[in-house]
Design a protein around this motif. Structure first.
Motif, PDB file in Angstrom:
ATOM      1  N   LEU A 105       0.890  -1.152  -0.054  1.00 21.64           N
ATOM      2  CA  LEU A 105      -0.023   0.057  -0.125  1.00 21.64           C
ATOM      3  C   LEU A 105       0.910   1.300   0.035  1.00 21.64           C
ATOM      4  CD1 LEU A 105      -2.944   0.864  -0.156  1.00 21.64           C
ATOM      5  CD2 LEU A 105      -2.872   0.742   2.594  1.00 21.64           C
ATOM      6  N   HIS A 106       1.878   1.246   0.857  1.00 18.01           N
ATOM      7  CA  HIS A 106       2.748   2.253   0.521  1.00 18.01           C
ATOM      8  C   HIS A 106       3.381   2.492  -0.717  1.00 18.01           C
ATOM      9  CE1 HIS A 106       6.836   4.055   2.377  1.00 18.01           C
ATOM     10  NE2 HIS A 106       6.049   5.039   1.936  1.00 18.01           N
ATOM     11  N   MET A 107       3.583   1.676  -1.667  1.00 14.68           N
ATOM     12  CA  MET A 107       4.139   1.800  -2.599  1.00 14.68           C
ATOM     13  C   MET A 107       3.044   2.365  -3.559  1.00 14.68           C
ATOM     14  SD  MET A 107       7.388   1.214  -2.626  1.00 14.68           S
ATOM     15  CE  MET A 107       6.992   2.202  -0.912  1.00 14.68           C
ATOM     16  N   TRP A 108       1.797   1.795  -3.535  1.00 13.73           N
ATOM     17  CA  TRP A 108       0.619   2.221  -4.374  1.00 13.73           C
ATOM     18  C   TRP A 108       0.448   3.822  -4.244  1.00 13.73           C
ATOM     19  CZ3 TRP A 108      -3.562  -1.734  -3.256  1.00 13.73           C
ATOM     20  CH2 TRP A 108      -2.997  -3.242  -3.981  1.00 13.73           C
ATOM     21  N   MET A 109       0.578   4.127  -2.657  1.00 17.02           N
ATOM     22  CA  MET A 109       0.351   5.404  -2.450  1.00 17.02           C
ATOM     23  C   MET A 109       1.248   6.548  -2.907  1.00 17.02           C
ATOM     24  SD  MET A 109      -1.056   5.305   1.457  1.00 17.02           S
ATOM     25  CE  MET A 109      -2.833   4.414   1.764  1.00 17.02           C
ATOM     26  N   GLN A 110       2.644   5.948  -2.936  1.00 16.20           N
ATOM     27  CA  GLN A 110       3.683   6.875  -3.448  1.00 16.20           C
ATOM     28  C   GLN A 110       3.401   6.893  -5.236  1.00 16.20           C
ATOM     29  OE1 GLN A 110       7.693   6.650  -2.647  1.00 16.20           O
ATOM     30  NE2 GLN A 110       7.480   6.080  -0.726  1.00 16.20           N
ATOM     31  N   ILE A 111       3.051   6.039  -5.790  1.00 18.01           N
ATOM     32  CA  ILE A 111       2.715   6.238  -7.100  1.00 18.01           C
ATOM     33  C   ILE A 111       1.600   7.302  -7.366  1.00 18.01           C
ATOM     34  CG2 ILE A 111       1.536   5.191  -9.152  1.00 18.01           C
ATOM     35  CD1 ILE A 111       2.888   2.488  -8.137  1.00 18.01           C
ATOM     36  N   VAL A 112       0.450   7.285  -6.554  1.00 18.03           N
ATOM     37  CA  VAL A 112      -0.817   8.058  -6.575  1.00 18.03           C
ATOM     38  C   VAL A 112      -0.095   9.503  -6.208  1.00 18.03           C
ATOM     39  CG1 VAL A 112      -2.867   8.952  -5.727  1.00 18.03           C
ATOM     40  CG2 VAL A 112      -2.272   6.591  -6.490  1.00 18.03           C
ATOM     41  N   GLY A 113       0.686   9.647  -5.090  1.00 17.32           N
ATOM     42  CA  GLY A 113       1.040  10.912  -4.840  1.00 17.32           C
ATOM     43  C   GLY A 113       2.127  11.545  -5.533  1.00 17.32           C
ATOM     44  N   LYS A 114       2.908  10.963  -6.418  1.00 19.85           N
ATOM     45  CA  LYS A 114       3.759  11.312  -7.496  1.00 19.85           C
ATOM     46  C   LYS A 114       3.082  12.010  -8.768  1.00 19.85           C
ATOM     47  CE  LYS A 114       8.104   8.604  -5.990  1.00 19.85           C
ATOM     48  NZ  LYS A 114       8.901   9.624  -6.251  1.00 19.85           N
ATOM     49  N   VAL A 115       1.894  11.374  -8.885  1.00 15.81           N
ATOM     50  CA  VAL A 115       1.281  11.693  -9.824  1.00 15.81           C
ATOM     51  C   VAL A 115       0.778  13.298  -9.515  1.00 15.81           C
ATOM     52  CG1 VAL A 115      -1.122  11.623 -11.207  1.00 15.81           C
ATOM     53  CG2 VAL A 115       0.382   9.747 -10.785  1.00 15.81           C
ATOM     54  N   ARG A 116       0.276  13.499  -8.365  1.00 20.48           N
ATOM     55  CA  ARG A 116       0.047  14.884  -7.636  1.00 20.48           C
ATOM     56  C   ARG A 116       1.215  15.667  -7.865  1.00 20.48           C
ATOM     57  NH1 ARG A 116      -1.783  17.966  -2.187  1.00 20.48           N
ATOM     58  NH2 ARG A 116      -2.452  19.671  -3.242  1.00 20.48           N
ATOM     59  N   LEU A 117       2.213  15.264  -7.493  1.00 23.06           N
ATOM     60  CA  LEU A 117       3.574  15.912  -7.437  1.00 23.06           C
ATOM     61  C   LEU A 117       3.997  16.422  -8.692  1.00 23.06           C
ATOM     62  CD1 LEU A 117       6.169  16.749  -5.959  1.00 23.06           C
ATOM     63  CD2 LEU A 117       7.110  14.520  -6.371  1.00 23.06           C
ATOM     64  N   ALA A 118       3.870  15.564  -9.616  1.00 22.62           N
ATOM     65  CA  ALA A 118       4.160  15.724 -11.219  1.00 22.62           C
ATOM     66  C   ALA A 118       3.507  17.035 -11.922  1.00 22.62           C
ATOM     67  CB  ALA A 118       4.094  14.658 -11.835  1.00 22.62           C
ATOM     68  N   GLN A 119       1.869  17.044 -11.341  1.00 24.92           N
ATOM     69  CA  GLN A 119       1.232  18.007 -11.722  1.00 24.92           C
ATOM     70  C   GLN A 119       0.861  19.223 -11.214  1.00 24.92           C
ATOM     71  OE1 GLN A 119       1.217  16.175 -15.251  1.00 24.92           O
ATOM     72  NE2 GLN A 119      -0.338  17.721 -15.141  1.00 24.92           N
ATOM     73  N   SER A 120       1.265  19.472 -10.034  1.00 28.89           N
ATOM     74  CA  SER A 120       0.938  20.486  -9.185  1.00 28.89           C
ATOM     75  C   SER A 120       1.797  21.572  -8.849  1.00 28.89           C
ATOM     76  CB  SER A 120       0.499  20.033  -7.767  1.00 28.89           C
ATOM     77  OG  SER A 120      -0.530  19.076  -8.083  1.00 28.89           O
ATOM     78  N   PRO A 121       1.525  22.547  -8.962  1.00 35.51           N
ATOM     79  CA  PRO A 121       2.576  23.837  -8.933  1.00 35.51           C
ATOM     80  C   PRO A 121       3.312  23.797  -7.477  1.00 35.51           C
ATOM     81  CG  PRO A 121       0.517  24.552  -9.869  1.00 35.51           C
ATOM     82  CD  PRO A 121       0.239  23.300  -9.337  1.00 35.51           C
TER      83      PRO A 121
END
Length: 200
Positions: free
Chosen positions: A25-41
């Motif tokens: 679950l930690h890795m799944w959350m990192q993937i989703v979090g990195k999507v936000r990180l990549a797209q957000s100012p």
């Protein structure tokens, strides 16, 4: 689901009982979090990258994508991952035992199907052995009950932190979930200068 009893309010989540699910679950959350990180100012203190506790799980909140926005939600009641976009797009993936690599591929395929093409940094953060997401066949566990208990604990901590935060009138962070270390946090600032960083 009806009224929640006291055992569910503050659930028992002994590490040894769900360590494999936690690692996955930690890795799944990192993937989703990195999507936000990549797209957000960028926002100071990395506040643009965090997730937030919801009444069903965790959310990215709205993420900008050109003139559109989208968000990704973990639902630990129905055990699914929902992607919704501001132009009406919806995609739902089941949360079930699967490797990190499979989860990554499925998420990226579903995002592309909604015309959301996002590239992320492929290695996880803050773990001793960083396996690329698209190569991680090691972590593949998902225990629905313990994932739900983890979220139930976050709901209670989020509630307590929000009350704590409300008593402070200075600069204060939101209550938010840092996916790098699975850390639900709130930060209050004194206004005093911080010590100079040794790196300058």
């Amino acid at each position: 689901m009806g009224k929640i009893d006291s055992d569910q309010t503050w659930p028992s989540i002994p590490l040894e009982a769900w360590s494999d699910t936690l690692a996955t679950l930690h890795m799944w959350m990192q993937i989703v979090g990195k999507v936000r990180l990549a797209q957000s100012p960028w926002i100071n203190h990395s506040w643009h990258a965090t997730l937030y506790v919801t009444s069903r799980g965790l959310t990215t909140s709205a993420i900008p994508y050109g003139a559109r926005s989208f968000q990704i939600d973990f639902d630990f009641i129905d055990h699914q991952l929902a992607i919704t976009s501001s132009d009406g797009g919806v995609s739902v993936l089941p949360l079930e035992p699967q490797s990190v690599a499979a989860f990554y591929r499925r998420l990226m395929d579903e995002l592309a199907g909604l015309d959301l093409r996002v590239r992320i940094h492929m290695k996880p953060n803050e773990v001793p052995e960083a396996i690329r997401f698209d190569e991680d066949e090691t972590h593949e566990s998902y225990d629905r009950e313990y994932a739900r208990r983890f979220w139930r604990a976050l709901v209670q901590i989020d509630r307590v932190f929000k009350e704590f935060r409300a008593r402070f009138i200075g600069k204060c962070s939101p209550v938010h979930f840092f996916w790098g270390a699975l850390d639900l946090a709130v930060t209050r600032f004194s206004g005093r200068p911080a010590p100079e960083h040794p790196g300058g």
